[in-house]
Design a protein around this motif. Structure first.
Motif, PDB file in Angstrom:
ATOM      1  N   MET A 147       0.905  -1.154  -0.124  1.00  0.00           N
ATOM      2  CA  MET A 147       0.038   0.226   0.087  1.00  0.00           C
ATOM      3  C   MET A 147       0.907   1.502  -0.092  1.00  0.00           C
ATOM      4  SD  MET A 147      -2.896   1.053   2.592  1.00  0.00           S
ATOM      5  CE  MET A 147      -2.087   1.514   3.868  1.00  0.00           C
ATOM      6  N   LYS A 158       7.552   2.811  -6.768  1.00  0.00           N
ATOM      7  CA  LYS A 158       6.405   2.708  -7.773  1.00  0.00           C
ATOM      8  C   LYS A 158       6.297   4.167  -8.481  1.00  0.00           C
ATOM      9  CE  LYS A 158       5.625  -1.210  -5.999  1.00  0.00           C
ATOM     10  NZ  LYS A 158       5.853  -2.417  -6.526  1.00  0.00           N
ATOM     11  N   TRP A 189       4.364   6.505 -11.617  1.00  0.00           N
ATOM     12  CA  TRP A 189       3.203   6.924 -12.853  1.00  0.00           C
ATOM     13  C   TRP A 189       3.821   7.886 -13.654  1.00  0.00           C
ATOM     14  CZ3 TRP A 189      -1.636  10.482 -12.127  1.00  0.00           C
ATOM     15  CH2 TRP A 189      -2.333  10.453 -13.068  1.00  0.00           C
ATOM     16  N   LYS A 240      -8.010   7.495 -10.221  1.00  0.00           N
ATOM     17  CA  LYS A 240      -8.755   6.838 -11.119  1.00  0.00           C
ATOM     18  C   LYS A 240      -8.042   5.703 -11.960  1.00  0.00           C
ATOM     19  CE  LYS A 240     -12.285   9.993 -12.318  1.00  0.00           C
ATOM     20  NZ  LYS A 240     -12.918  11.200 -13.449  1.00  0.00           N
ATOM     21  N   LYS A 268      -4.528   5.189 -10.879  1.00  0.00           N
ATOM     22  CA  LYS A 268      -3.437   4.264 -10.237  1.00  0.00           C
ATOM     23  C   LYS A 268      -4.232   3.722  -8.783  1.00  0.00           C
ATOM     24  CE  LYS A 268       0.381   4.561 -12.675  1.00  0.00           C
ATOM     25  NZ  LYS A 268       0.902   3.260 -13.147  1.00  0.00           N
ATOM     26  N   ARG A 269      -5.542   3.583  -8.711  1.00  0.00           N
ATOM     27  CA  ARG A 269      -6.201   3.172  -7.620  1.00  0.00           C
ATOM     28  C   ARG A 269      -5.743   1.821  -7.150  1.00  0.00           C
ATOM     29  NH1 ARG A 269     -10.525   4.910  -4.944  1.00  0.00           N
ATOM     30  NH2 ARG A 269     -11.191   3.343  -3.500  1.00  0.00           N
ATOM     31  N   ASP A 270      -5.514   0.987  -8.052  1.00  0.00           N
ATOM     32  CA  ASP A 270      -5.341  -0.417  -7.759  1.00  0.00           C
ATOM     33  C   ASP A 270      -3.823  -0.492  -7.168  1.00  0.00           C
ATOM     34  OD1 ASP A 270      -7.600  -1.455  -8.965  1.00  0.00           O
ATOM     35  OD2 ASP A 270      -6.682  -2.085 -10.547  1.00  0.00           O
ATOM     36  N   LEU A 271      -2.885   0.297  -7.339  1.00  0.00           N
ATOM     37  CA  LEU A 271      -1.713   0.202  -6.609  1.00  0.00           C
ATOM     38  C   LEU A 271      -1.858   1.184  -5.432  1.00  0.00           C
ATOM     39  CD1 LEU A 271       1.525   0.092  -7.148  1.00  0.00           C
ATOM     40  CD2 LEU A 271       1.488   2.463  -8.135  1.00  0.00           C
ATOM     41  N   PHE A 321      -4.298   1.605  -3.101  1.00  0.00           N
ATOM     42  CA  PHE A 321      -4.805   0.772  -1.921  1.00  0.00           C
ATOM     43  C   PHE A 321      -4.692  -0.560  -1.926  1.00  0.00           C
ATOM     44  CE2 PHE A 321      -7.085   4.985  -2.999  1.00  0.00           C
ATOM     45  CZ  PHE A 321      -7.101   5.526  -2.002  1.00  0.00           C
TER      46      PHE A 321
END
Length: 203
Positions: free
Chosen positions: A1, A180, A182, A196, A198-201, A203
């Motif tokens: 997270m 990590k 973007w 929108k 990078k949401r999966d990354l 949380f």
């Protein structure tokens, strides 16, 4: 997270026209940046030489350009700061869900222009837990040292840190340290869409 967000400034928040400086210098016969010019530019961006040094370097080599003309050309890359991006970072700061850090390759002339022309600059700066400008810390992206500097200063774990930048070279350097990333496509993507895209990354 992800616990910490590290943002670039130019073309992530501040709108740039990256071709403008060279276009304006061409009017005075400076058709390209030579290797020596690039070395000087980078030294200035790292705060290793002064504003007067960089001005004198160009006006000495190209006497047809005045100090004022050089400063105008140099700063022509800087355009504006869309207010909705301030709203985005203010909301993040108020929520306190992430540590917020700015990490920018920025020279003294550019930041002085921003202070004079972008009314929301201080409000923007105050949103961050740390605000690193290359000419103040004598380090610049994409050096490994600048990323290690931020990680060490804030005791960050790379895998819990997301770095947002529009320059691929910077992204690759951060990625090599396990940070990590973007790679934001300026003009096609907007930093306000972080949750929108990078949401999966996050949380």
């Amino acid at each position: 997270m992800i616990k910490s967000l590290v943002f670039d400034f130019g073309d992530v928040f501040l709108t740039l026209d990256k071709s403008a400086t060279q276009k304006n210098l061409q009017k005075f016969g400076i058709t390209e940046f030579t290797k020596d010019m690039l070395v000087k530019n980078q030294a200035y961006e790292m705060g290793l030489i002064s504003t007067q040094d960089i001005i004198e370097y160009y006006t000495t080599h190209f006497p047809q350009i005045s100090q004022l003309d050089f400063i105008h050309a140099w700063n022509s890359i800087l355009i504006d700061f869309p207010p909705h991006k301030l709203d985005f970072i203010k909301t993040l700061a108020q929520e306190k869900s992430f540590q917020l850090i700015l990490l920018s390759n920025t020279n003294h002339l550019h930041i002085e222009w921003v202070k004079e022309n972008i009314e929301i600059y201080n409000e923007f700066k105050n949103c961050f837990d740390a605000f690193y400008l290359s000419h103040e810390i004598e380090l610049r992206k994409p050096s490994e040292a600048i990323f290690k500097y931020v990680l060490t200063n804030h005791d960050l774990k790379p895998e819990e840190t997301l770095f947002i930048d529009d320059t691929l070279e910077h992204i690759k350097a951060a990625s090599q340290l396990g940070i990590k990333t973007w790679h934001l496509q300026a003009g096609k993507e907007d930093v306000v869409d972080l949750f929108k895209i990078k949401r999966d990354l996050l949380f």
